[in-house]
Structure formats: structure tokens, C-alpha cells
Scaffold this active site. Structure first.
Site, PDB file in Angstrom:
ATOM      1  N   GLY A 109      60.068  40.612  55.663  1.00  0.00           N
ATOM      2  CA  GLY A 109      60.343  39.480  54.788  1.00  0.00           C
ATOM      3  C   GLY A 109      59.959  38.161  55.411  1.00  0.00           C
ATOM      4  O   GLY A 109      60.570  37.120  55.153  1.00  0.00           O
ATOM      5  N   GLY A 110      58.922  38.193  56.231  1.00  0.00           N
ATOM      6  CA  GLY A 110      58.526  37.001  56.978  1.00  0.00           C
ATOM      7  C   GLY A 110      57.668  36.024  56.210  1.00  0.00           C
ATOM      8  O   GLY A 110      57.089  35.105  56.804  1.00  0.00           O
ATOM      9  N   SER A 136      58.767  34.223  53.369  1.00  0.00           N
ATOM     10  CA  SER A 136      59.497  33.191  52.619  1.00  0.00           C
ATOM     11  C   SER A 136      60.855  32.933  53.246  1.00  0.00           C
ATOM     12  O   SER A 136      61.366  33.745  54.028  1.00  0.00           O
ATOM     13  CB  SER A 136      59.680  33.631  51.158  1.00  0.00           C
ATOM     14  OG  SER A 136      60.454  34.820  51.089  1.00  0.00           O
ATOM     15  N   GLY A 137      61.434  31.783  52.901  1.00  0.00           N
ATOM     16  CA  GLY A 137      62.783  31.446  53.340  1.00  0.00           C
ATOM     17  C   GLY A 137      62.959  31.475  54.843  1.00  0.00           C
ATOM     18  O   GLY A 137      62.110  31.030  55.615  1.00  0.00           O
ATOM     19  N   GLY A 194      62.788  33.978  56.748  1.00  0.00           N
ATOM     20  CA  GLY A 194      61.753  34.802  57.365  1.00  0.00           C
ATOM     21  C   GLY A 194      60.495  34.011  57.682  1.00  0.00           C
ATOM     22  O   GLY A 194      59.897  34.173  58.750  1.00  0.00           O
ATOM     23  N   ASP A 222      57.297  47.812  51.667  1.00  0.00           N
ATOM     24  CA  ASP A 222      58.325  47.796  50.628  1.00  0.00           C
ATOM     25  C   ASP A 222      59.525  48.556  51.167  1.00  0.00           C
ATOM     26  O   ASP A 222      59.515  49.781  51.266  1.00  0.00           O
ATOM     27  CB  ASP A 222      57.804  48.453  49.345  1.00  0.00           C
ATOM     28  CG  ASP A 222      58.826  48.403  48.211  1.00  0.00           C
ATOM     29  OD1 ASP A 222      59.963  47.941  48.452  1.00  0.00           O
ATOM     30  OD2 ASP A 222      58.493  48.827  47.091  1.00  0.00           O
ATOM     31  N   LEU A 223      60.577  47.836  51.534  1.00  0.00           N
ATOM     32  CA  LEU A 223      61.745  48.451  52.152  1.00  0.00           C
ATOM     33  C   LEU A 223      62.566  49.285  51.173  1.00  0.00           C
ATOM     34  O   LEU A 223      63.512  49.965  51.584  1.00  0.00           O
ATOM     35  CB  LEU A 223      62.627  47.373  52.780  1.00  0.00           C
ATOM     36  CG  LEU A 223      62.087  46.784  54.080  1.00  0.00           C
ATOM     37  CD1 LEU A 223      62.790  45.479  54.403  1.00  0.00           C
ATOM     38  CD2 LEU A 223      62.251  47.777  55.230  1.00  0.00           C
ATOM     39  N   SER A 255      75.375  39.040  57.678  1.00  0.00           N
ATOM     40  CA  SER A 255      75.928  37.886  56.959  1.00  0.00           C
ATOM     41  C   SER A 255      77.434  37.889  57.144  1.00  0.00           C
ATOM     42  O   SER A 255      78.043  38.950  57.354  1.00  0.00           O
ATOM     43  CB  SER A 255      75.587  37.984  55.467  1.00  0.00           C
ATOM     44  OG  SER A 255      76.349  37.063  54.711  1.00  0.00           O
ATOM     45  N   TYR A 276      80.913  50.129  40.890  1.00  0.00           N
ATOM     46  CA  TYR A 276      79.944  49.251  41.568  1.00  0.00           C
ATOM     47  C   TYR A 276      80.297  47.788  41.362  1.00  0.00           C
ATOM     48  O   TYR A 276      80.640  47.345  40.258  1.00  0.00           O
ATOM     49  CB  TYR A 276      78.539  49.511  41.027  1.00  0.00           C
ATOM     50  CG  TYR A 276      77.472  48.594  41.609  1.00  0.00           C
ATOM     51  CD1 TYR A 276      76.920  48.839  42.855  1.00  0.00           C
ATOM     52  CD2 TYR A 276      77.033  47.467  40.905  1.00  0.00           C
ATOM     53  CE1 TYR A 276      75.955  48.010  43.393  1.00  0.00           C
ATOM     54  CE2 TYR A 276      76.062  46.626  41.432  1.00  0.00           C
ATOM     55  CZ  TYR A 276      75.529  46.894  42.682  1.00  0.00           C
ATOM     56  OH  TYR A 276      74.569  46.061  43.199  1.00  0.00           O
TER      57      TYR A 276
END
Length: 320
Positions: free
Chosen positions: A41-42, A44-45, A47, A93-94, A175, A197
């Protein structure tokens, strides 16, 4: 725990850094020219900020991202700031075991060293849905994907650490939301059930899993005598350029969101690069300081159970 006053004011902790520290400040003077890092995820944001700062310190950065267009744009942004930066892009794609396996195989085929793995990518607060492999999507992306990826790259990291004498580092982005999870921490028997859920508790569950994964992997590597440190961090929110010229808005938001606010990717970069943390493993960091996670996150039996459960889950959905 990191105090509320320190979070709001940015007052430095024992490390000399705090919530007001930037990623560039906490890595000042560090030479990473002999290091290679993968950042999921490097593009954007947080990352992207992590990719940018590591690249500025001459680390060879591999951006692992699902969106190749965004990743290529991120590469251009970093190269525009420093044309000598070493930044490459690989698709990942994780949410797909097939994609994760293909990524690991492709990286290994490049015959590159691997010193740092930053498991940064994640999704949050999603309506109930299943991954391509039939696993609840937040648990699949945030935990199972990184668990499988780490295992697939671990031999390369071990070989790199042994050949170079440089301690490898794995950083799992968790987090403070890890404390807001399901009863007993993780719904092992109903991990992909729609009944019961809750999008926020499912996110907290996946972030708890990130810490437990880091702790158990750290324990196993220490038993093997492997020179790789594994830690987890609470990164918080990135301070975007939109707030740069609005002192009032920035501090207003900082006051009311002190429990989430962070100055970019400082903690991630600190744990990934700072020489002070050589030999530090199995710890949890927030605001560039070691802190104490929830009781579930410190439960060694829960960590072992999650490790075995994750392997069995991957094996069960990987069968033809």
C-alpha cells in the site's frame, strides 16, 4: 500508555520524539543506501509518505500495490523530488491468495535482498463481504494477506540478514482500534460469518491480529536465533498539505482527534529505520515510543492460536 497530554501537545516521549515529529525528523541523518524495503500500500496516504521518506534516505523501495496506476504515479512523485531515488512497483492484491503467492514468487525471482518489510496496506469499516477466497474481507486483507506475504518472503529476509549482518525489520501497521474488537478478541469459529458482523469490531479484530502476528513471529525468530526484528505500530492519520496553511483548523482537529492524529508516517519510519531500535523486537509503538497494547494483544496463547488458525485457514482455501 502514551499520555493524552503528550498526544495533544506533541510533547516528546523517552525516544525524544512525539506526535508532532515528522517522518523526516525521526530519520534525519540515516543512510539506507544498503537497504531494500517492500511497502504494501505504498502508493497513497501513510504508505506513500513512508515510501517517499525511505527513498529520500536512499533505501531501494518496492511499492507493492493493487492499483498500478496509482503506484506508478507515486513513483513519479518520488522521482520528481529526488531523481536518484530507487523506486520500483510490483502488483499485489492482499485480498487474493493467488496474487500474494505470485507477488512473492516474482520478487524472489528478481534475486534482490530484502531488509525491511512494512505491512502497511489495509481497509477499514467495510460492509460485510467476502474476499475472492471466501474470507471476511477486512480479516483477509489486513491480516491473512500480510501473514501469507510475510511467510512467503521470510526466507529471503533471513538470507539477507545472514549474508549482510544487518538486522532485518518487519513492521506491522496496527491501530489503537485493536482494543475495540469482538468478545474474546477474535471470532475464530465465525471468522467469515455474516451473523453478528460489526464493521468496526471486525476492523479492530484485524488490527489485533496484526499485533498478535508480529509478537508470535518475533518469538519464533528469537527461538531460531534469526537476526530479524518484528514490531507493530499505531500510525494514526496523515497530516495532508490541506492543513499546512490553516493553523486554526489544524489545531482544532488535533484537539478533537488527539487519539488518532499523527504527523505522517513518523512512527512507521522510526521503527523501520532508526538505529536506536536495533535488537528491539516484539514491541508495540505509538508516537515513536514503545507503549502497551491491550491485554488481548499481550496474550501469548491467543497469538499462538491465531498463528495456527491462520495457517489452517490459508490451507483450507488454497486447496484445488
Amino acid at each position: 500508555m502514551v499520555g493524552i497530554f503528550s498526544l495533544v501537545t506533541g510533547r516528546p516521549g523517552p525516544s525524544g520524539f512525539g506526535s508532532a515529529s515528522t517522518a523526516e525528523e525521526v530519520t534525519e541523518g540515516i543512510d539506507g543506501s544498503n537497504l531494500t524495503a517492500i511497502i504494501t500500500g505504498g502508493a497513497s496516504g501513510i504508505g506513500l509518505e513512508t515510501s517517499r521518506v525511505l527513498a529520500l534516505h536512499k533505501v531501494h523501495v518496492i511499492i507493492a500495490a493493487r492499483n498500478l496506476k496509482a503506484a506508478n504515479e507515486a513513483q513519479k512523485v518520488i522521482l520528481a523530488e529526488d531523481e536518484t531515488a530507487r523506486v520500483d512497483v510490483l502488483e499485489l492484491d492482499l485480498c487474493s491468495i493467488k496474487s500474494i503467492t505470485a507477488f512473492a514468487d516474482k520478487f524472489i525471482a528478481l534475486n534482490l535482498p530484502l531488509n525491511i518489510l512494512i505491512n502497511n496496506a489495509g481497509i477499514m469499516f467495510c460492509p460485510f463481504q467476502l474476499s475472492q477466497d471466501g474470507i471476511e474481507v477486512q480479516f483477509a486483507t489486513n491480516h491473512i494477506g500480510h501473514f501469507l506475504l510475510t511467510n512467503g518472503l521470510l526466507d529471503t529476509m533471513k538470507n539477507t540478514a545472514k549474508a549482510t549482518g544487518i538486522q532485518g525489520r518487519i513492521v506491522n501497521l496496527s491501530s489503537i482500534a485493536h482494543s475495540h474488537c469482538y468478545k474474546n478478541g477474535i471470532r475464530f469459529d465465525r471468522i467469515s460469518d455474516k451473523a453478528g458482523y460489526n464493521d468496526k469490531r471486525a476492523y479492530g479484530q484485524s488490527k489485533l491480529a496484526n499485533i498478535l502476528h508480529a509478537n508470535e513471529l518475533s518469538r519464533r525468530l528469537q527461538e531460531e536465533g534469526v537476526n530479524i526484528a518484528v514490531n507493530s505500530v499505531h500510525p494514526g492519520l496523515i497530516m495532508t498539505p490541506l492543513f499546512r496553511h490553516s493553523w486554526f483548523l489544524m489545531n482544532f482537529l488535533k484537539f478533537f482527534s488527539f487519539f488518532l492524529w499523527k504527523n505522517g508516517a513518523a512512527t512507521t519510519c522510526y521503527v523501520a529505520l532508526h538505529p536506536r531500535l536495533k535488537g528491539v523486537t516484539g514491541k508495540y509503538f505509538a508516537d515513536c515510543n514503545e507503549t502497551t497494547p491491550s491485554s488481548y494483544a499481550r496474550n501469548e496463547d491467543l497469538a499462538r492460536k491465531l498463528w495456527d488458525f491462520s495457517n489452517k485457514l490459508i490451507n483450507s482455501v488454497s486447496k484445488p
